[in-house]
Enzyme design. Structure first.
Site, short mmCIF file in Angstrom:
data_model
loop_
_atom_site.label_atom_id
_atom_site.label_comp_id
_atom_site.label_asym_id
_atom_site.label_seq_id
_atom_site.Cartn_x
_atom_site.Cartn_y
_atom_site.Cartn_z
N ASP A 185 48.27 46.51 28.45
CA ASP A 185 49.37 45.70 27.94
C ASP A 185 48.62 44.73 27.01
O ASP A 185 47.60 44.43 26.77
CB ASP A 185 50.39 45.09 28.83
CG ASP A 185 49.58 43.96 29.69
OD1 ASP A 185 48.40 43.63 29.20
OD2 ASP A 185 50.42 43.62 30.59
N ILE A 186 49.64 44.11 26.12
CA ILE A 186 49.16 43.06 25.05
C ILE A 186 48.96 41.72 25.75
O ILE A 186 49.77 41.19 26.33
CB ILE A 186 50.31 43.02 23.96
CG1 ILE A 186 50.49 44.37 23.40
CG2 ILE A 186 49.65 41.89 22.79
CD1 ILE A 186 51.79 44.42 22.45
N ASN A 189 56.12 36.14 20.84
CA ASN A 189 57.35 35.99 20.96
C ASN A 189 58.02 34.51 20.87
O ASN A 189 58.87 34.36 19.79
CB ASN A 189 58.15 36.63 21.98
CG ASN A 189 58.23 38.37 21.81
OD1 ASN A 189 58.32 38.72 20.72
ND2 ASN A 189 58.37 38.99 22.86
N HIS A 208 61.09 37.14 18.13
CA HIS A 208 61.05 38.48 18.34
C HIS A 208 60.93 39.35 17.44
O HIS A 208 60.32 40.69 17.61
CB HIS A 208 62.27 38.73 19.29
CG HIS A 208 62.44 37.89 20.83
ND1 HIS A 208 61.89 38.56 21.81
CD2 HIS A 208 62.86 36.97 21.12
CE1 HIS A 208 61.82 37.79 22.78
NE2 HIS A 208 62.84 36.59 22.41
N ASP A 217 58.37 42.62 17.75
CA ASP A 217 58.51 44.03 17.47
C ASP A 217 57.47 44.65 16.49
O ASP A 217 57.03 45.90 16.58
CB ASP A 217 60.12 44.14 16.92
CG ASP A 217 60.94 43.86 17.96
OD1 ASP A 217 60.65 43.89 19.26
OD2 ASP A 217 62.18 43.76 17.70
N GLU A 237 55.69 44.94 26.79
CA GLU A 237 54.37 45.16 25.94
C GLU A 237 53.58 46.07 26.76
O GLU A 237 52.26 46.02 26.52
CB GLU A 237 53.97 43.75 25.57
CG GLU A 237 53.36 43.13 27.08
CD GLU A 237 54.55 42.27 27.91
OE1 GLU A 237 54.04 41.25 28.58
OE2 GLU A 237 55.66 42.74 27.57
N ARG A 291 37.29 52.15 23.24
CA ARG A 291 37.27 52.39 21.44
C ARG A 291 38.78 51.87 21.26
O ARG A 291 39.06 51.31 20.01
CB ARG A 291 37.41 53.90 21.23
CG ARG A 291 37.45 54.09 19.90
CD ARG A 291 36.92 55.55 19.53
NE ARG A 291 37.64 56.76 19.90
CZ ARG A 291 37.66 57.53 20.93
NH1 ARG A 291 36.44 57.42 21.37
NH2 ARG A 291 38.50 58.50 21.14
#
Length: 344
Positions: free
Chosen positions: A223-224, A231, A236, A240, A266, A286
């Site tokens: 996930d980020i 956000n 938002h 996106d 995310e 990578r």
């Protein structure tokens, strides 16, 4: 897709309108041509009747009944002409026939009073003229009917083409709707990669295949980092954009056989068929570096955290997912922007 669908529907409606107009024209042609055979036959009766009248008169037999029949037929044609705006050439010839018929009747009555050679010659010549004029009227009526039929054939061909074309358009619309539904079922609308539904279905099938054939399989979940802060800070819409760009970066660095899906806000997952834990870890690193090096608009710098799990005998979809998810949790607890491998 929306524009494509609108275009196909517009074309279909246009073709439907064309078909309605064509059918109306065909019905109209059917209406105006249904009397043509009758007309040709009646003109033929007039022509033959005149010859019979002259033959009877020359034989000394008066046939007033046949004369009245010709009068009635010519009056009928005259009334039909006055009741319609259609100006057919054969009606012009019929006008000539009608005018000469009046003259011929006078000649016949004169012949009855005085059957002289001069009157015989006059009714004979007049009847020959009427025969020729009637013949031209018949020919003209036939040509007029043929022209109508040719026009009708053209419309029929166009109508056939239009119907085939609309069937083709409907076929395209059907495929378009089917493809659209397939996309909505299997793909994430925002990132255009697979969605959670497809991911779950694929994993269940893949696990079943692995157990039967002893394949290798690894799962990466990532996930980020600090996505909520992105956000909250940038909105938002920018969030996106980040999700879409992350999806593009990952797609550029994986194999075609790898299954890439968005499984949460995310959170993303990668199914790696025929891949051991070592190669899966190399790929995860990578991917981490590719995101870390990327310059994102507005946000500038973004990182991801990744967990890698490897399938072991006896694993289920749930247990393999928990392996990768636990590794992701460890990566986030150990500082983020890193990868962690499952210990099991």
């Amino acid at each position: 897709m929306k524009k494509h669908s609108t275009f196909l529907i517009t074309i279909s409606l246009s073709i439907l309108i064309f078909i309605v107009i064509s059918v109306s024209l065909i019905l109209n042609f059917a209406r105006i041509t249904k009397e043509d055979p009758y007309t040709i036959n009646q003109i033929g009766i007039i022509r033959g009747s005149i010859q019979r009248i002259i033959k009877s008169e020359l034989s000394g037999i008066s046939n007033d009944e046949l004369i009245n029949t010709v009068d009635d037929l010519l009056n009928t044609f005259s009334n039909e002409k006055n009741s319609t705006t259609e100006n057919n050439e054969y009606q012009t010839f019929l006008d000539i026939v009608a005018a000469n018929w009046i003259g011929l009747k006078k000649d016949i009555y004169n012949y009855r009073i005085n059957p002289s050679p001069t009157n015989i010659k006059r009714i004979t010549e007049r009847s020959e003229e009427l025969w020729s004029e009637s013949d031209r009227a018949v020919l003209s009526a036939q040509i007029n009917a043929e022209k109508k039929f040719e026009a009708l054939k053209i419309i029929f061909y166009l109508l056939t083409f239009a119907m085939l074309f609309i069937f083709w358009i409907l076929f395209l619309i059907k495929h378009h709707i089917r493809d659209r539904l397939e996309f909505l079922v299997n793909y994430d609308e925002l990132t255009k990669i697979y969605n959670k539904r497809f991911f779950n279905d694929y994993m269940l099938k893949e696990i079943d295949t692995i157990e039967k054939h002893n394949y290798k399989l690894c799962l990466i979940i990532f996930d980020i980092d600090h996505f909520k802060k992105i956000n909250d800070t940038f909105g938002h819409g920018i969030g996106d954009d980040v999700l879409r760009e992350i999806a593009e970066i990952i797609n550029q660095n994986i194999r075609k056989s790898d299954i890439f899906a968005r499984i949460g806000g995310e959170e993303f997952a990668l199914i790696l068929p025929e891949t051991d834990i070592k190669n899966a870890a190399q790929l995860a690193e990578r991917l981490r570096k590719a995101v870390d090096r990327n310059h994102f608009k507005k946000v500038k710098h973004i990182t991801i955290s990744l967990g890698v799990g490897s399938f072991s005998t006896g694993d289920s979809f749930k247990s393999l997912f928990e392996k990768a998810d636990s590794a992701l949790y460890a990566a986030k607890n150990n500082g983020r922007n890193r990868i962690e491998l499952s210990c099991v």
